[in-house]
Design a protein around this motif. Structure first.
Motif, PDB file in Angstrom:
ATOM      1  N   ILE A 268       0.838  -1.198   0.000  1.00 50.72           N
ATOM      2  CA  ILE A 268       0.000   0.000   0.000  1.00 50.72           C
ATOM      3  C   ILE A 268       0.872   1.246   0.000  1.00 50.72           C
ATOM      4  N   MET A 269       2.005   1.175   0.720  1.00 53.09           N
ATOM      5  CA  MET A 269       2.922   2.319   0.760  1.00 53.09           C
ATOM      6  C   MET A 269       3.422   2.711  -0.623  1.00 53.09           C
ATOM      7  N   ASP A 270       3.629   1.732  -1.490  1.00 54.98           N
ATOM      8  CA  ASP A 270       4.105   2.034  -2.841  1.00 54.98           C
ATOM      9  C   ASP A 270       3.160   2.991  -3.554  1.00 54.98           C
ATOM     10  N   TYR A 271       1.867   2.777  -3.381  1.00 53.69           N
ATOM     11  CA  TYR A 271       0.896   3.645  -4.043  1.00 53.69           C
ATOM     12  C   TYR A 271       0.924   5.049  -3.453  1.00 53.69           C
ATOM     13  N   SER A 272       1.113   5.148  -2.150  1.00 55.47           N
ATOM     14  CA  SER A 272       1.225   6.460  -1.521  1.00 55.47           C
ATOM     15  C   SER A 272       2.463   7.202  -2.016  1.00 55.47           C
ATOM     16  N   ILE A 273       3.577   6.489  -2.093  1.00 53.65           N
ATOM     17  CA  ILE A 273       4.817   7.130  -2.538  1.00 53.65           C
ATOM     18  C   ILE A 273       4.714   7.522  -4.007  1.00 53.65           C
TER      19      ILE A 273
ATOM     20  N   LYS B 280       4.425  12.001  -7.786  1.00 49.91           N
ATOM     21  CA  LYS B 280       3.667  12.621  -8.879  1.00 49.91           C
ATOM     22  C   LYS B 280       3.154  14.006  -8.481  1.00 49.91           C
ATOM     23  N   ALA B 281       2.785  14.168  -7.202  1.00 49.19           N
ATOM     24  CA  ALA B 281       2.235  15.435  -6.717  1.00 49.19           C
ATOM     25  C   ALA B 281       3.310  16.489  -6.471  1.00 49.19           C
ATOM     26  N   GLY B 282       4.572  16.058  -6.309  1.00 47.42           N
ATOM     27  CA  GLY B 282       5.643  17.027  -6.125  1.00 47.42           C
ATOM     28  C   GLY B 282       6.469  16.893  -4.865  1.00 47.42           C
ATOM     29  N   PHE B 283       6.237  15.854  -4.075  1.00 51.30           N
ATOM     30  CA  PHE B 283       7.052  15.638  -2.873  1.00 51.30           C
ATOM     31  C   PHE B 283       8.477  15.253  -3.285  1.00 51.30           C
ATOM     32  N   GLY B 284       9.460  15.669  -2.468  1.00 50.94           N
ATOM     33  CA  GLY B 284      10.848  15.427  -2.828  1.00 50.94           C
ATOM     34  C   GLY B 284      11.587  14.426  -1.966  1.00 50.94           C
TER      35      GLY B 284
ATOM     36  N   ALA C 124      15.351  -3.614   2.099  1.00 51.39           N
ATOM     37  CA  ALA C 124      15.537  -4.498   0.944  1.00 51.39           C
ATOM     38  C   ALA C 124      14.357  -4.420  -0.017  1.00 51.39           C
ATOM     39  N   ILE C 125      13.181  -4.126   0.528  1.00 51.87           N
ATOM     40  CA  ILE C 125      11.989  -4.012  -0.307  1.00 51.87           C
ATOM     41  C   ILE C 125      11.942  -2.668  -1.034  1.00 51.87           C
ATOM     42  N   PHE C 126      12.251  -1.582  -0.331  1.00 56.96           N
ATOM     43  CA  PHE C 126      12.013  -0.253  -0.894  1.00 56.96           C
ATOM     44  C   PHE C 126      13.210   0.404  -1.575  1.00 56.96           C
ATOM     45  N   GLU C 127      14.400   0.113  -1.125  1.00 58.40           N
ATOM     46  CA  GLU C 127      15.560   0.798  -1.710  1.00 58.40           C
ATOM     47  C   GLU C 127      15.719   0.556  -3.211  1.00 58.40           C
ATOM     48  N   PRO C 128      15.635  -0.675  -3.690  1.00 56.61           N
ATOM     49  CA  PRO C 128      15.850  -0.895  -5.129  1.00 56.61           C
ATOM     50  C   PRO C 128      14.858  -0.154  -6.016  1.00 56.61           C
ATOM     51  N   LYS C 129      13.590  -0.102  -5.615  1.00 54.77           N
ATOM     52  CA  LYS C 129      12.596   0.514  -6.500  1.00 54.77           C
ATOM     53  C   LYS C 129      12.496   2.027  -6.350  1.00 54.77           C
ATOM     54  N   LEU C 130      12.950   2.581  -5.238  1.00 57.54           N
ATOM     55  CA  LEU C 130      12.849   4.029  -5.058  1.00 57.54           C
ATOM     56  C   LEU C 130      14.135   4.777  -5.409  1.00 57.54           C
ATOM     57  N   LYS C 131      15.212   4.051  -5.562  1.00 57.80           N
ATOM     58  CA  LYS C 131      16.490   4.697  -5.866  1.00 57.80           C
ATOM     59  C   LYS C 131      16.395   5.504  -7.159  1.00 57.80           C
ATOM     60  N   GLY C 132      16.783   6.770  -7.069  1.00 61.42           N
ATOM     61  CA  GLY C 132      16.750   7.646  -8.230  1.00 61.42           C
ATOM     62  C   GLY C 132      15.399   8.284  -8.484  1.00 61.42           C
ATOM     63  N   ARG C 133      14.373   7.874  -7.713  1.00 56.58           N
ATOM     64  CA  ARG C 133      13.021   8.427  -7.905  1.00 56.58           C
ATOM     65  C   ARG C 133      12.673   9.463  -6.848  1.00 56.58           C
ATOM     66  N   ILE C 134      13.099   9.207  -5.607  1.00 54.84           N
ATOM     67  CA  ILE C 134      12.832  10.127  -4.510  1.00 54.84           C
ATOM     68  C   ILE C 134      13.854   9.861  -3.414  1.00 54.84           C
TER      69      ILE C 134
ATOM     70  N   TYR D 131      -3.660   3.907 -12.128  1.00 53.37           N
ATOM     71  CA  TYR D 131      -2.291   3.454 -11.870  1.00 53.37           C
ATOM     72  C   TYR D 131      -1.887   2.448 -12.935  1.00 53.37           C
ATOM     73  N   PRO D 132      -0.588   2.394 -13.234  1.00 47.15           N
ATOM     74  CA  PRO D 132      -0.125   1.372 -14.163  1.00 47.15           C
ATOM     75  C   PRO D 132      -0.127   0.000 -13.482  1.00 47.15           C
ATOM     76  N   ASN D 133      -0.061  -1.057 -14.268  1.00 48.52           N
ATOM     77  CA  ASN D 133      -0.044  -2.404 -13.723  1.00 48.52           C
ATOM     78  C   ASN D 133       1.202  -2.646 -12.870  1.00 48.52           C
ATOM     79  N   LYS D 134       2.287  -1.979 -13.234  1.00 50.24           N
ATOM     80  CA  LYS D 134       3.529  -2.052 -12.463  1.00 50.24           C
ATOM     81  C   LYS D 134       3.970  -0.624 -12.158  1.00 50.24           C
ATOM     82  N   LEU D 135       4.008  -0.276 -10.871  1.00 51.61           N
ATOM     83  CA  LEU D 135       4.269   1.113 -10.500  1.00 51.61           C
ATOM     84  C   LEU D 135       5.687   1.571 -10.834  1.00 51.61           C
ATOM     85  N   TRP D 136       6.670   0.733 -10.542  1.00 47.26           N
ATOM     86  CA  TRP D 136       8.069   1.182 -10.642  1.00 47.26           C
ATOM     87  C   TRP D 136       8.797   0.485 -11.781  1.00 47.26           C
TER      88      TRP D 136
END
Length: 298
Positions: A32-37, A42-46, A62-72, A293-298
Motif C-alpha cells: 500500500i505504501m508504494d501507491y502512496s509514494i 507525482k504530486a511534487g514531494f521530494g 531491501a523491499i524499498f531501496e531498489p525501486k525508489l532509488k533515483g526516484r525520490i 495506476y499502471p499495472n507495475k508502479l516502478w
C-alpha cells in the motif's frame, strides 16, 4: 524546497496479526505504501522518511531501496521506546510504542521543511496528495497546519468496528477538535458509535481524520513539550498512547495556531482486519483497470 512525506510504519499490527505494512497487495508485488509514494512523487514531494522499528529495518530497506532509488530521496528513522525520555527509564511493563505523536517526534532530524504524515497501511488516493502538496507549498506556516479530511462513511470496514477521529470544524473550515469514536460501524444502514450500552448516531456528512496531516517543522518542539507532559501523567500506564489528534487539539486550544480542514474526494481504504485484504486488492485492481495506476508502479 519540495515537501517531505513521513510514513509511520512502526506499529505492531496487533489486530491484523502480521506485518501488514510490507504485505504485497498490487499485481506486481506493490505494498500500500508504494501507491502512496507513487502519488506523492507525482504530486511534487521530494523526500520520503520511513518511521520503522529497528528489528525489521533490513527487510524493509531491501523491499524499498531498489525501486525508489533515483526516484525520490529516502531516509529511515527508528521509533525506540526510550527516545526523548531523557533520564526517565522506560517502565518494565511497557511493550508497545508510545504512539503516533511520539513517532513523528522521532523523525525530527530527518525533516527540515513543511511535511505530510500518513499511515503506512492506508490507501489515500491521488487527490489527497495533490491537495497536501499544494497546501504545504502555498499555505503551511508556523501557525497554520492542515488535515486531509475524508468522508467518514467511506472509511468503515465490513468486518468489524473501527476507531475513527471525527473532525469538528467551524464555518471557516478550520478544525475545532477531533472526537475519538472508538467503535464505529453501520447498524441497519445508520452510522453509529457504540459506547457501552448506548449507540450514538453519526451524520452521513461527518468528516474523518485518517492520520493524513500537513505540518510545519515548528510542530517538533511543541510535540516534545507535550510528550514530557504526557509522561508526567501516563508513564506507568502500559496502554497509554501519545497520539497526533491529542497534540493537534492542544495546539488549537493553546492558541498557537489553526489547522485547516482540507476535504478530498479521493477513495480511502485500509487493512484493519485480515478479511479486509481481498477488498484492498479488489479496489486496487479496479483503479488499475481505470488507468489511475499502471499495472507495475516502478
Amino acid at each position: 524546497m519540495k515537501p517531505t512525506l513521513v510514513i509511520m510504519a512502526a506499529g505492531m499490527a496487533s489486530r491484523y496479526g502480521s506485518m501488514k505494512q510490507i504485505q504485497q497487495f498490487g499485481p506486481s508485488g506493490e505494498t500500500i505504501m508504494d501507491y502512496s509514494i507513487y502519488d506523492a512523487v507525482k504530486a511534487g514531494f521530494g523526500k520520503v522518511v520511513f518511521i520503522i522499528r529497528k528489528d525489521f529495518a533490513d527487510d524493509f530497506k531491501a523491499i524499498f531501496e531498489p525501486k525508489l532509488k533515483g526516484r525520490i530521496e529516502t531516509e529511515y528513522v527508528y521509533q525506540e521506546l526510550d527516545a526523548f525520555m531523557g533520564a526517565t527509564p522506560v517502565p518494565a511493563d511497557r511493550k508497545k510504542p508510545w504512539g503516533t505523536a511520539h513517532a513523528i517526534l522521532c523523525a525530527h532530524n530527518a525533516v527540515s521543511g513543511p511535511f505530510a504524515v500518513i499511515n503506512a497501511d492506508d490507501f489515500y488516493g491521488e487527490d489527497a496528495f495533490v491537495k497536501a502538496n499544494n497546501f504545504l507549498v502555498m499555505e503551511c506556516r508556523e501557525d497554520l497546519y492542515g488535515i486531509i479530511a475524508y468522508r467518514l462513511a467511506n472509511t468503515l470496514s465490513d468486518h468489524g468496528t473501527v476507531s475513527r477521529g471525527v473532525i469538528d470544524e467551524d464555518a471557516n473550515n478550520e478544525m475545532v477538535g477531533i472526537n475519538e469514536r472508538l467503535k464505529v460501524y453501520r447498524d441497519n444502514g445508520q452510522m453509529v458509535d457504540e459506547q457501552g450500552d448506548t449507540k450514538l448516531s453519526i451524520v452521513e456528512e461527518a468528516k474523518a481524520s485518517m492520520n493524513f496531516w500537513c505540518f510545519h517543522p515548528s510542530i517538533f518542539p511543541y510535540i516534545r513539550e507535550e510528550f514530557a507532559a504526557f509522561l508526567g501523567r501516563s508513564l506507568n500506564d502500559p496502554k497509554a498512547e501519545f497520539l497526533i489528534p491529542f497534540v493537534a487539539d492542544q495546539f488549537i486550544k493553546s492558541g498557537r495556531g489553526k489547522i485547516k480542514v482540507i476535504p478530498t474526494n479521493a477513495p480511502w481504504f485500509g487493512v484493519t482486519y485480515k478479511e479486509d485484504a481481498p477488498i484492498v486488492q479488489q479496489k486496487l485492481n479496479g483503479l488499475i483497470g481505470e488507468k489511475t495506476y499502471p499495472n507495475k508502479l516502478w
